[in-house]
Design a protein around this motif. Structure first.
Motif, PDB file in Angstrom:
ATOM      1  N   GLY A 109       0.814  -1.206   0.000  1.00 41.50           N
ATOM      2  CA  GLY A 109       0.000   0.000   0.000  1.00 41.50           C
ATOM      3  C   GLY A 109       0.847   1.254   0.000  1.00 41.50           C
ATOM      4  N   TYR A 110       1.937   1.232   0.767  1.00 41.76           N
ATOM      5  CA  TYR A 110       2.830   2.390   0.843  1.00 41.76           C
ATOM      6  C   TYR A 110       3.430   2.690  -0.526  1.00 41.76           C
ATOM      7  N   GLU A 111       3.881   1.656  -1.219  1.00 41.24           N
ATOM      8  CA  GLU A 111       4.476   1.853  -2.548  1.00 41.24           C
ATOM      9  C   GLU A 111       3.427   2.387  -3.534  1.00 41.24           C
ATOM     10  N   SER A 112       2.203   1.925  -3.410  1.00 43.77           N
ATOM     11  CA  SER A 112       1.126   2.424  -4.266  1.00 43.77           C
ATOM     12  C   SER A 112       0.866   3.908  -3.999  1.00 43.77           C
ATOM     13  N   GLY A 113       0.789   4.276  -2.733  1.00 42.97           N
ATOM     14  CA  GLY A 113       0.577   5.676  -2.367  1.00 42.97           C
ATOM     15  C   GLY A 113       1.764   6.552  -2.731  1.00 42.97           C
ATOM     16  N   LYS A 114       2.957   6.024  -2.565  1.00 44.79           N
ATOM     17  CA  LYS A 114       4.167   6.782  -2.890  1.00 44.79           C
ATOM     18  C   LYS A 114       4.237   7.069  -4.383  1.00 44.79           C
ATOM     19  N   ALA A 115       3.806   6.113  -5.200  1.00 43.47           N
ATOM     20  CA  ALA A 115       3.781   6.332  -6.654  1.00 43.47           C
ATOM     21  C   ALA A 115       2.832   7.480  -6.989  1.00 43.47           C
ATOM     22  N   GLU A 116       1.743   7.573  -6.264  1.00 42.52           N
ATOM     23  CA  GLU A 116       0.799   8.685  -6.468  1.00 42.52           C
ATOM     24  C   GLU A 116       1.424  10.004  -6.017  1.00 42.52           C
ATOM     25  N   TYR A 117       2.074   9.987  -4.853  1.00 41.02           N
ATOM     26  CA  TYR A 117       2.699  11.200  -4.314  1.00 41.02           C
ATOM     27  C   TYR A 117       3.820  11.687  -5.224  1.00 41.02           C
ATOM     28  N   CYS A 118       4.564  10.768  -5.797  1.00 44.53           N
ATOM     29  CA  CYS A 118       5.731  11.114  -6.603  1.00 44.53           C
ATOM     30  C   CYS A 118       5.401  11.266  -8.081  1.00 44.53           C
ATOM     31  N   ASP A 119       4.193  11.584  -8.391  1.00 51.53           N
ATOM     32  CA  ASP A 119       3.807  11.858  -9.774  1.00 51.53           C
ATOM     33  C   ASP A 119       4.454  13.180 -10.181  1.00 51.53           C
ATOM     34  N   PRO A 120       5.331  13.180 -11.177  1.00 49.31           N
ATOM     35  CA  PRO A 120       6.034  14.420 -11.534  1.00 49.31           C
ATOM     36  C   PRO A 120       5.096  15.523 -12.023  1.00 49.31           C
ATOM     37  N   PHE A 121       3.916  15.149 -12.488  1.00 46.37           N
ATOM     38  CA  PHE A 121       2.971  16.136 -12.985  1.00 46.37           C
ATOM     39  C   PHE A 121       2.171  16.792 -11.860  1.00 46.37           C
ATOM     40  N   LYS A 122       2.361  16.316 -10.639  1.00 42.43           N
ATOM     41  CA  LYS A 122       1.711  16.928  -9.473  1.00 42.43           C
ATOM     42  C   LYS A 122       2.728  17.617  -8.568  1.00 42.43           C
ATOM     43  N   ALA A 123       4.002  17.517  -8.898  1.00 42.73           N
ATOM     44  CA  ALA A 123       5.057  18.064  -8.047  1.00 42.73           C
ATOM     45  C   ALA A 123       4.992  19.585  -7.978  1.00 42.73           C
ATOM     46  N   PHE A 124       4.724  20.249  -9.094  1.00 40.17           N
ATOM     47  CA  PHE A 124       4.622  21.710  -9.097  1.00 40.17           C
ATOM     48  C   PHE A 124       3.513  22.158  -8.151  1.00 40.17           C
ATOM     49  N   LYS A 139       2.343  20.646  -5.539  1.00 45.00           N
ATOM     50  CA  LYS A 139       2.761  20.479  -4.141  1.00 45.00           C
ATOM     51  C   LYS A 139       3.681  21.619  -3.712  1.00 45.00           C
ATOM     52  N   GLY A 140       4.587  22.004  -4.577  1.00 50.59           N
ATOM     53  CA  GLY A 140       5.510  23.088  -4.265  1.00 50.59           C
ATOM     54  C   GLY A 140       4.792  24.407  -4.078  1.00 50.59           C
ATOM     55  N   ILE A 141       3.866  24.717  -4.969  1.00 49.65           N
ATOM     56  CA  ILE A 141       3.179  26.011  -4.897  1.00 49.65           C
ATOM     57  C   ILE A 141       2.202  26.064  -3.717  1.00 49.65           C
ATOM     58  N   GLN A 142       1.806  24.894  -3.208  1.00 49.59           N
ATOM     59  CA  GLN A 142       0.955  24.844  -2.019  1.00 49.59           C
ATOM     60  C   GLN A 142       1.774  24.962  -0.732  1.00 49.59           C
ATOM     61  N   GLY A 143       3.093  24.955  -0.862  1.00 48.15           N
ATOM     62  CA  GLY A 143       3.939  25.078   0.308  1.00 48.15           C
ATOM     63  C   GLY A 143       4.252  23.758   0.984  1.00 48.15           C
ATOM     64  N   ILE A 144       3.980  22.656   0.305  1.00 49.91           N
ATOM     65  CA  ILE A 144       4.296  21.331   0.845  1.00 49.91           C
ATOM     66  C   ILE A 144       5.788  21.099   0.656  1.00 49.91           C
ATOM     67  N   ARG A 145       6.477  20.817   1.731  1.00 50.00           N
ATOM     68  CA  ARG A 145       7.933  20.638   1.673  1.00 50.00           C
ATOM     69  C   ARG A 145       8.294  19.294   1.048  1.00 50.00           C
ATOM     70  N   TYR A 146       9.386  19.304   0.321  1.00 50.79           N
ATOM     71  CA  TYR A 146       9.929  18.080  -0.259  1.00 50.79           C
ATOM     72  C   TYR A 146      11.135  17.681   0.573  1.00 50.79           C
ATOM     73  N   THR A 147      11.056  16.525   1.195  1.00 55.30           N
ATOM     74  CA  THR A 147      12.150  16.050   2.045  1.00 55.30           C
ATOM     75  C   THR A 147      12.649  14.687   1.541  1.00 55.30           C
ATOM     76  N   ASP A 148      12.929  14.639   0.256  1.00 55.37           N
ATOM     77  CA  ASP A 148      13.466  13.436  -0.396  1.00 55.37           C
ATOM     78  C   ASP A 148      12.549  12.223  -0.294  1.00 55.37           C
ATOM     79  N   GLN A 149      11.234  12.448  -0.327  1.00 57.64           N
ATOM     80  CA  GLN A 149      10.304  11.326  -0.299  1.00 57.64           C
ATOM     81  C   GLN A 149      10.381  10.484  -1.575  1.00 57.64           C
ATOM     82  N   CYS A 150      10.824  11.082  -2.677  1.00 56.75           N
ATOM     83  CA  CYS A 150      10.800  10.407  -3.975  1.00 56.75           C
ATOM     84  C   CYS A 150      12.176   9.951  -4.443  1.00 56.75           C
ATOM     85  N   VAL A 151      13.121   9.814  -3.527  1.00 57.65           N
ATOM     86  CA  VAL A 151      14.455   9.338  -3.892  1.00 57.65           C
ATOM     87  C   VAL A 151      14.330   7.919  -4.439  1.00 57.65           C
ATOM     88  N   GLY A 152      14.990   7.710  -5.571  1.00 59.02           N
ATOM     89  CA  GLY A 152      14.970   6.387  -6.179  1.00 59.02           C
ATOM     90  C   GLY A 152      13.846   6.186  -7.182  1.00 59.02           C
TER      91      GLY A 152
END
Length: 120
Positions: A64-79, A81-94
């Motif tokens: 389940g974690y890997e499934s959710g992480k794939a959703e979180y690490c969608d490159p088309f949603k990264a912008f 997250k950034g503009i909403q002020g959500i911090r990136y702390t290397d959740q998508c390494v690898g």
């Protein structure tokens, strides 16, 4: 007479709304998916508390974690997250598109930081 027809209808409707209890595997899959989709680390404080209350199914949680992480690490949603002020702390390494994720998040983060100055 109409009252007698309404009562069975209401009872059948309410029965359709009841849910079946989750199995431990379903429970841990959904918890893992929730944590992954929200950018939590794999092992966190909330997980430690949940482990005390429910027998832990690590295989389901990891899936389940890997499934959710794939959703979180969608490159088309990264912008977004950034503009909403959500911090990136290397959740998508690898992740396969890690460079794009970081670049898009940074672009959104810069816009988020810059928007503070425009409000003054």
């Amino acid at each position: 007479m109409k009252k007698f027809l309404v009562i069975p209808f209401v009872l059948f409707t309410l029965q359709g709304c009841s849910s079946t209890p989750q199995t431990p595997a379903e429970y841990w899959f959904s918890q893992g998916e929730r944590f992954g989709a929200n950018g939590y680390q794999y092992d966190n404080r909330v997980l430690a508390n949940l482990k005390e209350k429910t027998p832990f199914d690590e295989a389901s949680y990891k899936q389940g974690y890997e499934s959710g992480k794939a959703e979180y690490c969608d490159p088309f949603k990264a912008f977004e997250k950034g503009i909403q002020g959500i911090r990136y702390t290397d959740q998508c390494v690898g992740q396969p598109q890690e460079v794009m994720i970081k670049a898009e998040w940074q672009r959104g983060w810069d816009a988020f930081i810059g928007s503070d100055f425009y409000k003054l």
